[in-house]
Scaffold this active site. Structure first.
Site, short mmCIF file in Angstrom:
data_model
loop_
_atom_site.label_atom_id
_atom_site.label_comp_id
_atom_site.label_asym_id
_atom_site.label_seq_id
_atom_site.Cartn_x
_atom_site.Cartn_y
_atom_site.Cartn_z
N TYR A 165 -69.32 -17.97 -21.04
CA TYR A 165 -68.14 -17.13 -21.30
C TYR A 165 -67.23 -17.01 -20.07
O TYR A 165 -67.54 -17.52 -19.02
CB TYR A 165 -68.49 -15.78 -21.91
N GLU A 166 -66.10 -16.40 -20.31
CA GLU A 166 -65.02 -16.37 -19.29
C GLU A 166 -64.53 -17.78 -18.98
O GLU A 166 -64.17 -18.07 -17.84
CB GLU A 166 -65.48 -15.69 -18.01
#
Ligand SMILES: Cc1cc2nc3c(=O)[nH]c(=O)nc-3n(C[C@H](O)[C@H](O)[C@H](O)COP(=O)(O)OP(=O)(O)OC[C@H]3O[C@@H](n4cnc5c(N)ncnc54)[C@H](O)[C@@H]3O)c2cc1C
Length: 592
Positions: free
Chosen positions: A439-440
């Site tokens: 994620y990110e």
């Protein structure tokens, strides 16, 4: 049952002896943030992490979050843990004073993040997202939004989220479909579905403030047509308390591999009232403020989990009796020696120790640069810090989470079969660490950000800055006989990095596949070299003999391990990068 003790000595060594954190107190606005004050604040943070949050980590994983009739309940103990976190003033620590924050430097927040992630990653993500929302509002929100929402986010009574992902729009946010139409009174009505929203719903706070990417009716296609909106779960009353429900509901929570105590939610927005943050169609720019902060925060997740895994591996290898030391028994009266005597176990422990301490120095260096970029009176030094933070953000995110995941796995290996058994807690660290690579922005996407965007920026200005500051230290380090060979090896790797940078940039001008094919190897090489540079800095302090910190005595030997055992991976990476994209792209897609 795993345990955690905040590595305060190592933290202080890095901050005080290596990075000269005293410089932060000389920046305007930070006069009170002396090394002693920071140390005592961090000692208090350590108590919260060790005594309150870490004991909730394994139980939170076993219980997970519950979804009942549209609302989410966090595991037992989390509400009390969050109350303790807020009562201690931790959400406000680095927030701006004009909205109720304590105004401490960002570097203090970076260290706090590491400890929170070590003690309880799932828990840490509730405040991490609120902190990110504060940063985005401070930079892009108008005065009214700041007045209404920032104090509550800062005292922790409300939390935040970032709502980007949709079922068909992950990496490619240009595809997103959530709509925003003007409500006629300055607000907007937001409609759409977001998936995988961390901390999207929960029972820890009165209200949840979603920062949502959506399209206005006249929006151009792609990322140039995205705007950012603030959409509260409950509409604040005139008195500033959470009032009537807005059109925001949690459709379900995901059942997932790790971070089970953090609710990952499908969020439905149906004519939910929201307010524009920043300019129309400039939402990606505004969201990047939150994303860049979050990327550094995710890097700390890799470091934090690596640290706690390593600590437990060390404790286990000291106690577990199996076999005899190759040089003869070290515990002749016991049935066997502790496994820490075995060279292969030592290899694992040294790999973890050298990687963790190196990454910590690197990440804290960037943390201090964030304070410099925001507060230094000298424009040129501020710009240098801006460049270095931009360059290093994808490196910290991806390198620390890739290596962090490897370390959780290595720590599990130290436990043998017991590592695979749930009660020892090591498999949880592996499961929890895995998401940080995804994620990110996946780590592949981080690598392309580094090589495709940051490196070519302004004809390589950002890379030249990095090479310049690293070269300076490597030259100084050569003055100590014990450090000189280490500095030479790192300098060689740095020169190889510069060389392959030129090769890839040259090829990329002719072949658009070159960046993507080299990017992940390039980022890894960058991380290895940058960490090597930090090891030379740490070894220089140790060789000078000026530090009274107890960890200083192990630094020279660990630096030698890093340079002779881990840095050589750079040779293979250089070869892989030099090999180019041809073999990567040689098969037709139908051949797989
Ligand atoms: C537990 C969890 C929590 C999350 N929290 C949030 C949150 O709070 N808010 C939020 O908005 N999102 C959140 N996400 C979503 C997360 O950010 C996305 O999953 C991630 O960005 C990747 O998007 P995707 O899953 O759609 O994968 P895809 O974009 O489909 O990517 C699949 C693969 O293809 C690669 N790929 C895709 N495009 C390219 C390209 N152009 N070049 C090269 N490779 C490419 C990717 O690197 C990846 O390996 C969360 C996800 C999870 C699992």
């Amino acid at each position: 049952m795993p345990t955690y003790k905040a590595p305060l000595d190592d933290i202080r060594f890095v901050l005080e002896d290596v990075l000269d954190v005293a410089q932060v107190a000389s920046l305007p606005g930070y006069a009170d943030a002396t090394p002693d004050l920071l140390a005592s604040v961090l000692e208090e943070a350590a108590k919260l992490c060790e005594e309150v949050l870490q004991p909730l980590n394994q139980t939170g994983d076993a219980e997970g979050c519950h979804y009942e009739s549209g609302t989410v309940r966090t595991p037992r103990g989390f509400r009390e843990g969050y109350a303790a976190y807020c009562n201690g003033g931790w959400p406000a620590m680095v927030a701006p004073t004009e909205f109720g924050g304590q105004g401490l430097p960002h570097i203090a927040g970076v260290v706090l993040d590491e400890m929170l992630c070590s003690s309880n990653l799932s828990f840490s993500m509730y405040p991490l997202l609120a902190h990110g929302a504060v940063g985005a509002l401070e930079r892009w929100g108008d005065d009214e939004l700041k007045r209404r929402f920032m104090p509550k986010l800062i005292d922790g009574s409300w939390t935040g989220t970032m709502c980007l992902t949709e079922p068909h729009a992950g990496t490619d946010l240009g595809l997103l479909r959530t709509r925003a139409v003007p409500a006629g009174d300055g607000a907007y009505l937001i409609t759409g579905t977001k998936i995988f929203i961390s901390a999207g719903d929960h029972d820890l706070a009165d209200n949840i403030i979603h920062l949502v990417l959506a399209r206005l009716p006249d929006a151009p296609a792609g990322t140039k047509g995205i705007s950012m909106f603030l959409v509260p779960k409950r509409l604040p009353t005139e008195e500033g308390v959470a009032g009537s429900p807005n059109g925001v509901t949690c459709g379900s929570i995901e059942h997932k591999m790790g971070i089970k105590a953090n609710a990952t939610c499908v969020m439905n927005f149906e004519n939910a009232r929201g307010w524009l943050v920043g300019d129309a169609h400039k939402g990606m720019r505004a969201m990047f403020t939150m994303m860049n902060g979050a990327r550094l925060g995710v890097g700390m997740q890799g470091l934090g989990l690596a640290e706690v895994s390593y600590q437990n591996a060390v404790a286990y290898t000291r106690e577990r009796l199996q076999g005899r030391a190759p040089r003869g028994p070290v515990a002749p009266h016991a049935d066997a020696d502790p496994i820490i005597v075995h060279p292969d176990v030592r290899r694992m422990l040294m790999t973890m120790k050298a990687s963790i301490e190196g990454m910590r120095a690197l990440a804290y260096w960037v943390g201090i640069l964030i304070d410099v970029e925001e507060h230094h009176p000298d424009t040129e030094l501020r710009q240098e810090a801006v460049d270095l933070v931009a360059l290093m953000t994808p490196v910290i995110k991806a390198f620390c989470t890739d290596v962090g995941f490897e370390i959780t796995n290595t720590a599990l290996q130290c436990f043998g079969g017991h590592g695979y058994i749930r009660e020892y807690g090591m498999e949880q660290f592996v499961r929890d660490a895995r998401i940080a690579q995804i994620y990110e922005g996946t780590n592949g996407v981080q690598a392309m950000d580094l090589l495709g965007r940051k490196v070519p920026d302004d004809n390589g200005r950002l890379v030249r800055r990095f090479v310049g500051v690293a070269e300076r230290d490597l030259t100084t380090a050569g003055q100590h006989a014990a450090v000189q060979p280490l500095a030479e090896s790192v300098r060689g790797a740095l020169q190889a990095l510069v060389r392959v940078t030129g090769i890839v940039m040259g090829r990329a001008a002719r072949n658009p596949d070159e960046i993507g094919a080299a990017a992940v190897d390039y980022l890894r090489l960058f991380g290895l070299v940058a960490t090597g540079w930090m090891w030379v800095r740490m070894a220089t302090v140790a060789a000078a003999g000026t530090s009274t910190n107890p960890v200083a005595s192990s630094k020279l030997a660990t630096a030698q391990f890093y340079v002779t055992k881990l840095l050589p991976e750079s040779h293979a990476l250089v070869q892989r990068i030099e090999a180019g994209s041809a073999s990567v792209m040689s098969l037709d897609a139908s051949a797989f």
